[in-house]
Design a protein around this motif. Structure first.
Motif, PDB file in Angstrom:
ATOM      1  N   GLU A 175      29.633  27.759  60.851  1.00 47.39           N
ATOM      2  CA  GLU A 175      28.815  28.696  60.070  1.00 47.39           C
ATOM      3  C   GLU A 175      27.342  28.575  60.446  1.00 47.39           C
ATOM      4  OE1 GLU A 175      29.342  31.004  57.313  1.00 47.39           O
ATOM      5  OE2 GLU A 175      31.303  31.033  58.314  1.00 47.39           O
ATOM      6  N   ARG A 176      26.919  27.398  60.843  1.00 46.71           N
ATOM      7  CA  ARG A 176      25.519  27.206  61.254  1.00 46.71           C
ATOM      8  C   ARG A 176      25.264  27.708  62.662  1.00 46.71           C
ATOM      9  NH1 ARG A 176      23.273  26.437  56.321  1.00 46.71           N
ATOM     10  NH2 ARG A 176      23.763  24.409  55.394  1.00 46.71           N
ATOM     11  N   GLY A 177      26.305  28.211  63.328  1.00 49.63           N
ATOM     12  CA  GLY A 177      26.136  28.816  64.642  1.00 49.63           C
ATOM     13  C   GLY A 177      26.471  27.925  65.812  1.00 49.63           C
ATOM     14  N   LEU A 178      27.043  26.760  65.573  1.00 49.48           N
ATOM     15  CA  LEU A 178      27.381  25.850  66.672  1.00 49.48           C
ATOM     16  C   LEU A 178      28.696  26.264  67.314  1.00 49.48           C
ATOM     17  CD1 LEU A 178      25.197  24.150  65.173  1.00 49.48           C
ATOM     18  CD2 LEU A 178      26.507  22.127  65.849  1.00 49.48           C
ATOM     19  N   SER A 179      28.742  26.197  68.635  1.00 49.46           N
ATOM     20  CA  SER A 179      29.981  26.429  69.361  1.00 49.46           C
ATOM     21  C   SER A 179      30.872  25.199  69.252  1.00 49.46           C
ATOM     22  CB  SER A 179      29.688  26.715  70.833  1.00 49.46           C
ATOM     23  OG  SER A 179      29.132  25.557  71.456  1.00 49.46           O
ATOM     24  N   LEU A 180      32.129  25.347  69.684  1.00 51.68           N
ATOM     25  CA  LEU A 180      33.044  24.219  69.647  1.00 51.68           C
ATOM     26  C   LEU A 180      32.537  23.086  70.534  1.00 51.68           C
ATOM     27  CD1 LEU A 180      35.692  23.140  68.514  1.00 51.68           C
ATOM     28  CD2 LEU A 180      36.867  24.121  70.505  1.00 51.68           C
TER      29      LEU A 180
END
Length: 448
Positions: free
Chosen positions: A39-44
């Motif tokens: 949700e904070r925009g981090l990719s896997l």
């Protein structure tokens, strides 16, 4: 604080409370962590980097922090672990950038390293001070391990349910985000609850864990004492055949646990046919695994009595856990509902077996090392678990999909169990001037 040692029963109860309070916040953060970071925009890949920051920090600090506990005292280091975890959970709940979230995971690794050993070392020291060095330890150790597992199980359930329950209210998620400028999301709530629990943990440690007075610590004394204690712990781990087997068994357990944690989510998706239902199955299996670990820990004293002694109990328990992992591996190519039964049975055997083995292993360890190096020895044990776990995970990830990946973890755990199949000759022990216990030559020759 009173200088009169607590009686064994009181020490056991406080050790159980401390174990539960420390691991409950960790359980609360397991389910929402990856979705929140997403949700904070981090990719896997970025999330994996944050997890690596935690693991590498914990591994790097395991031995120094164990030595710190042996030099400064258990209570101070445990309280510091709680404070680092408070900072880590606050960053995980409120940070919005990748670097801040990675910093939070690194601080969590510091807290994990600091917590590795002091609580158990405090319990053993207290019982020995009250009832003597031959006092029975296995029951208390079993209850402490069971408390950890129950706290993780409860935390996983609450941490997974709390964001969902908060979504039942009208636009609660939007109102939380608007009121806090996007800092607090429904997925942040389990971490914030964990902060409150962690503050309670720190307060309990400072008020409820008396320990014998130690010489006033100075910076130069700590700098001199910690390296020496670490060296003593490593020397004992390498030179004492029984301790060496305990360390290698912990390493094998680490390989098994990483195999299960790495491969089960994808296996759950394969069996259910959808990521959402696979996530539900994985959450259920994780909670059941922690509950089974608690049951296994509670059964540890009975297993030792039935097996005849602690060493045979470790052999039986690790053998059962290896059998469960090999069962899952042998049926990993199956599809459909028929594959659920061996997966469930394997899970039960793995976690009950590992839960039953740990208290007997640690009682054997505590009878070979004294208070001066106890926390360091536990840190060496934790380091072995983490390092072999990481290596096994990397190896499993490069094997072909299906049974080979699972069978690797099963083979590692079976090797750890077979270490206990051959008993070394009885050996008298002598205490060295540096505070560790070394076997005589007959024991040193035996192969771990």
């Amino acid at each position: 604080m009173t200088r009169t040692p607590l009686d064994p029963g009181a020490a056991r109860r406080r050790y159980v409370v401390v174990s539960a309070l420390f691991w409950l916040p960790i359980g609360l953060s397991i389910a929402p962590m990856v979705p929140l970071f997403s949700e904070r925009g981090l990719s896997l890949a970025a999330i994996a980097g944050c997890v690596a920051a935690h693991s590498l920090t914990a591994a790097a600090l395991e031995l120094p922090t164990g030595g710190l506990s042996d030099v400064l005292g258990r209570r101070a280091v445990l309280a510091a672990a709680g404070l680092f975890d408070v900072a880590a959970l606050l960053l995980a709940a409120l940070a919005t950038t990748a670097w801040a979230l990675a910093l939070g995971m690194a601080l969590k690794g510091v807290g994990r390293a600091l917590s590795s050993g002091p609580a158990e070392a405090w319990y053993v020291d207290t019982v020995h001070a009250s009832a003597g060095p031959d006092a029975e330890l296995r029951t208390g150790l079993a209850r402490g391990h069971a408390a950890e597992a129950v706290a993780l199980a409860v935390g996983v359930l609450v941490g997974g349910a709390l964001p969902w329950l908060s979504g039942l209210g009208p636009d609660l998620g939007d109102r939380l985000g608007d009121a806090t400028s996007g800092l607090v999301l429904p997925l942040s709530l389990p971490m914030l609850l964990g902060v409150a629990v962690e503050v309670g943990f720190v307060a309990y440690v400072l008020t409820a864990l008396p320990e014998p007075p130690r010489p006033r610590a100075t910076l130069s004394g700590v700098l001199r004492g910690v390296p020496g204690t670490v060296v003593s712990g490593l020397r004992l781990s390498a030179g004492d055949a029984l301790v060496r087997r305990v360390m290698l068994s912990a390493a094998a357990a680490g390989g098994a646990l990483v195999t299960v944690e790495l491969l089960t989510p994808a296996r759950a998706v394969d069996l259910t046919g959808a990521p959402e239902s696979g996530a539900v199955l994985f959450a259920g299996l994780a909670c059941a695994g922690y509950a089974c670990s608690a049951v296994g820990s509670q059964l540890a004293p009975r297993v030792a009595r039935l097996a005849g002694d602690g060493e045979r109990a470790v052999l039986v328990s690790l053998g059962a856990a290896a059998g469960g992992l090999l069962l899952i591996g042998a049926t990993a190519a199956l599809a459909g509902p028929y594959a659920l039964l061996p997966l469930a049975v394997g899970y039960v055997l793995i976690y009950v077996g590992l839960g039953a083995a740990a208290p007997s292993e640690n009682e054997l360890l505590h009878r070979r090392v004294d208070s001066a190096g106890r926390a360091t020895a536990l840190s060496v044990q934790s380091l072995a678990l983490q390092l072999v776990g990481a290596l096994t995970g990397l190896a499993a990830g490069n094997l072909p999909p299906g049974p080979p990946r699972w069978l690797l973890g099963g083979a590692v755990l079976l090797a750890g169990a077979l270490l206990w199949a051959r008993r070394p000759p009885a050996a008298r022990s002598r205490t060295l001037a540096d505070g560790v216990t070394e076997p005589d030559r007959g024991s040193r020759k035996s192969v771990a």
